[in-house]
Design a protein around this motif. Structure first.
Motif, mmCIF file in Angstrom:
data_model
loop_
_atom_site.group_PDB
_atom_site.id
_atom_site.type_symbol
_atom_site.label_atom_id
_atom_site.label_comp_id
_atom_site.label_asym_id
_atom_site.label_seq_id
_atom_site.Cartn_x
_atom_site.Cartn_y
_atom_site.Cartn_z
ATOM 1 N N ALA A 38 -10.400 3.199 15.102
ATOM 2 C CA ALA A 38 -9.478 4.284 14.744
ATOM 3 C C ALA A 38 -9.429 4.492 13.237
ATOM 4 C CB ALA A 38 -8.074 3.975 15.272
ATOM 5 N N GLN A 39 -9.672 3.417 12.487
ATOM 6 C CA GLN A 39 -9.655 3.521 11.034
ATOM 7 C C GLN A 39 -10.931 4.184 10.522
ATOM 8 O OE1 GLN A 39 -7.383 2.883 8.868
ATOM 9 N NE2 GLN A 39 -8.379 2.595 6.911
ATOM 10 N N THR A 40 -12.075 3.722 10.998
ATOM 11 C CA THR A 40 -13.334 4.285 10.502
ATOM 12 C C THR A 40 -13.469 5.755 10.883
ATOM 13 O OG1 THR A 40 -14.454 3.492 12.501
ATOM 14 C CG2 THR A 40 -14.524 2.065 10.571
ATOM 15 N N ASP A 41 -12.895 6.139 12.020
ATOM 16 C CA ASP A 41 -12.997 7.533 12.456
ATOM 17 C C ASP A 41 -12.224 8.472 11.544
ATOM 18 O OD1 ASP A 41 -14.193 9.265 14.302
ATOM 19 O OD2 ASP A 41 -12.305 9.521 15.366
ATOM 20 N N LYS A 91 -3.686 -5.009 10.127
ATOM 21 C CA LYS A 91 -2.345 -4.454 9.930
ATOM 22 C C LYS A 91 -2.260 -3.660 8.630
ATOM 23 C CE LYS A 91 2.515 -5.812 10.217
ATOM 24 N NZ LYS A 91 3.464 -6.943 10.370
ATOM 25 N N VAL A 92 -2.925 -4.152 7.602
ATOM 26 C CA VAL A 92 -2.919 -3.444 6.318
ATOM 27 C C VAL A 92 -3.824 -2.224 6.383
ATOM 28 C CG1 VAL A 92 -3.461 -3.655 3.864
ATOM 29 C CG2 VAL A 92 -2.387 -5.556 5.072
ATOM 30 N N GLN A 93 -4.980 -2.370 7.013
ATOM 31 C CA GLN A 93 -5.881 -1.225 7.149
ATOM 32 C C GLN A 93 -5.215 -0.095 7.932
ATOM 33 O OE1 GLN A 93 -9.361 -2.844 8.977
ATOM 34 N NE2 GLN A 93 -9.837 -4.209 7.277
ATOM 35 N N SER A 94 -4.437 -0.474 8.952
ATOM 36 C CA SER A 94 -3.764 0.536 9.763
ATOM 37 C C SER A 94 -2.665 1.250 8.990
ATOM 38 C CB SER A 94 -3.174 -0.108 11.018
ATOM 39 O OG SER A 94 -4.201 -0.665 11.819
ATOM 40 N N ALA A 95 -2.177 0.646 7.906
ATOM 41 C CA ALA A 95 -1.156 1.302 7.100
ATOM 42 C C ALA A 95 -1.675 2.580 6.468
ATOM 43 C CB ALA A 95 -0.652 0.346 6.013
ATOM 44 N N LEU A 96 -3.003 2.709 6.372
ATOM 45 C CA LEU A 96 -3.599 3.904 5.786
ATOM 46 C C LEU A 96 -3.788 5.031 6.793
ATOM 47 C CD1 LEU A 96 -6.380 2.349 3.507
ATOM 48 C CD2 LEU A 96 -4.299 3.486 2.750
ATOM 49 N N LEU A 97 -3.632 4.733 8.084
ATOM 50 C CA LEU A 97 -3.927 5.732 9.106
ATOM 51 C C LEU A 97 -3.097 6.996 8.936
ATOM 52 C CD1 LEU A 97 -4.355 3.569 12.339
ATOM 53 C CD2 LEU A 97 -6.126 4.658 10.972
ATOM 54 N N VAL A 111 -0.501 4.623 -2.834
ATOM 55 C CA VAL A 111 -1.155 5.730 -2.126
ATOM 56 C C VAL A 111 -0.681 7.085 -2.640
ATOM 57 C CG1 VAL A 111 -1.534 4.407 -0.027
ATOM 58 C CG2 VAL A 111 0.552 5.752 -0.265
ATOM 59 N N PHE A 112 0.395 7.109 -3.392
ATOM 60 C CA PHE A 112 0.901 8.380 -3.926
ATOM 61 C C PHE A 112 0.143 8.703 -5.212
ATOM 62 C CE2 PHE A 112 4.131 7.029 -1.027
ATOM 63 C CZ PHE A 112 4.581 8.200 -0.453
ATOM 64 N N THR A 113 -1.026 9.255 -5.018
ATOM 65 C CA THR A 113 -1.929 9.585 -6.108
ATOM 66 C C THR A 113 -2.886 10.656 -5.618
ATOM 67 O OG1 THR A 113 -3.509 8.635 -7.684
ATOM 68 C CG2 THR A 113 -3.587 7.785 -5.438
ATOM 69 N N ASN A 114 -3.759 11.138 -6.509
ATOM 70 C CA ASN A 114 -4.771 12.121 -6.098
ATOM 71 C C ASN A 114 -6.027 11.445 -5.562
ATOM 72 O OD1 ASN A 114 -3.545 13.830 -8.867
ATOM 73 N ND2 ASN A 114 -3.454 14.734 -6.837
ATOM 74 N N LEU A 115 -6.492 10.424 -6.257
ATOM 75 C CA LEU A 115 -7.663 9.678 -5.814
ATOM 76 C C LEU A 115 -7.292 8.207 -5.685
ATOM 77 C CD1 LEU A 115 -9.012 12.304 -7.195
ATOM 78 C CD2 LEU A 115 -11.074 10.893 -7.251
ATOM 79 N N ILE A 133 0.823 -1.201 0.000
ATOM 80 C CA ILE A 133 0.000 0.000 0.000
ATOM 81 C C ILE A 133 0.865 1.262 0.000
ATOM 82 C CG2 ILE A 133 -1.832 1.238 1.184
ATOM 83 C CD1 ILE A 133 -2.684 -1.441 0.133
ATOM 84 N N VAL A 134 1.771 1.361 0.961
ATOM 85 C CA VAL A 134 2.519 2.598 1.149
ATOM 86 C C VAL A 134 3.870 2.588 0.450
ATOM 87 C CG1 VAL A 134 1.368 3.047 3.338
ATOM 88 C CG2 VAL A 134 3.536 1.792 3.322
#
Length: 338
Positions: free
Chosen positions: A175-178, A128-134, A112-116, A92-93
């Motif tokens: 924490a992710q959904t917030d 663990k993967v979802q948290s990578a977006l935090l 993740v290095f994009t506009n959308l 992801i990152v």
């Protein structure tokens, strides 16, 4: 740039001559998207308010196509990540890769290095993967090793999840959904809209033209920042959030047993920011109470943690929020004089 009221869109082949850039973008996206007016409006609200969207809906409702078409209309870069159980955070990152000719490690940036960014079926990846977006969703940056890398501006994450499948899925951490400004629930199209969908599928796909560029969108964000918000409306947003935490304060004692945790302070911030962007889309320089009440469910529904008793009684977050909205006094419209 005056927009019609929700549910009153009448799309033609071309926007009127008086249309502003936001309305022209909507007209362009509607070349490929039939219906889903609320989703498109919420996507633009998130772009202008610098937020992110979680979209819940069954497969086949053009969620992916909506984001891709919007990216083409604003001239931005679009990346899609299909979340699966075997995905790792580096997918992801990004990560550091050893470059043998130079004997050094080089940074390989992720999608993740994009506009959308479309995080498709985000609940299929482990926590663990979802948290990578935090970090990237909140700070607009990614840390790889000891180096920090900024993502492009503007930046929007749209995540989708399928509500009818539970096998092989992982619930999103609170924490992710917030971190998502809004959660939009997408429903089926009407009979007329579905007829048009099928009719368009028989022909040649429409080509989306670039209406604006990312720099222009950043300028529109700054204009939306200038929309006036009366203090009474800020207090209204705060009162809504507090009412979800302590329903008994507004006479809804029976709801106390259904809510384990109410909306976080981030929900008050998101509601005001999103309301300001919605007012800008609707062609006003000030926010009115309807801008906040129209967005309240989308901003707060995913931030309520319900009890097991609510699940057993089939009480949803939307039901609770509708009762809260009905019992919190709405302030008188203000700001018309500015």
């Amino acid at each position: 740039m005056n927009m019609p009221a929700r549910g009153a869109y009448h799309w033609t082949d071309a926007p009127p001559a008086s249309a502003g850039p936001v309305e022209k973008v909507l007209y362009e996206v509607k070349k490929t998207i039939v219906g889903q007016d609320m989703l498109l409006e919420r996507l633009l609200v998130a772009l202008l308010a610098r937020g992110h969207i979680l979209v819940e809906g069954v497969p086949g409702l053009a969620k992916t196509l909506a984001v891709k078409s919007l990216a083409e209309a604003i001239g931005g870069e679009f990346h899609r990540v299909q979340f699966t159980p075997d995905l790792v955070p580096a997918d992801i990152v990004g990560t550091r890769v050893y470059h043998q000719p130079t004997g050094e490690f080089q940074v390989q940036l992720g999608p993740v290095f994009t506009n959308l960014l479309l995080a498709d079926e985000i609940n299929r990846a482990p926590a663990k993967v979802q948290s990578a977006l935090l970090e990237v969703m909140q700070e607009r940056q990614v840390t790889i090793g000891r180096d920090t890398h900024k993502v492009p501006n503007p930046f929007l994450v749209m995540a989708t999840q399928n509500p009818i499948e539970t096998e092989g899925t992982y619930p999103l951490p609170e924490a992710q959904t917030d971190r998502f400004m809004m959660k939009v629930v997408v429903g089926y199209p009407s009979v007329t809209e579905e007829f048009v969908v099928v009719e368009r599928a028989l022909g040649t796909a429409a080509v989306i033209q670039r209406i604006i560029d990312p720099e222009t969108l950043v300028g529109l964000q700054r204009q939306a920042d200038q929309v006036y918000v009366d203090p009474s409306l800020i207090e209204f947003a705060v009162q809504l959030a507090h009412a979800t935490r302590e329903p008994a304060r507004i006479g809804l004692t029976d709801l106390t047993r259904y809510v384990t945790f109410g909306a976080s302070p981030r929900s008050s911030i998101s509601l005001v920011l999103a309301g300001r962007a919605l007012a800008f889309i609707r062609g006003r320089e000030y926010v009115v109470p309807e801008d906040l009440t129209d967005l309240a469910l989308d901003v707060m529904r995913h931030r309520l943690v319900l009890s097991y008793e609510a699940l057993s009684d089939d009480v949803t977050a939307d039901v609770i929020l509708q009762k809260v909205l009905a019992n919190v006094a709405v302030p008188e419209p203000a700001g018309r004089g500015r």
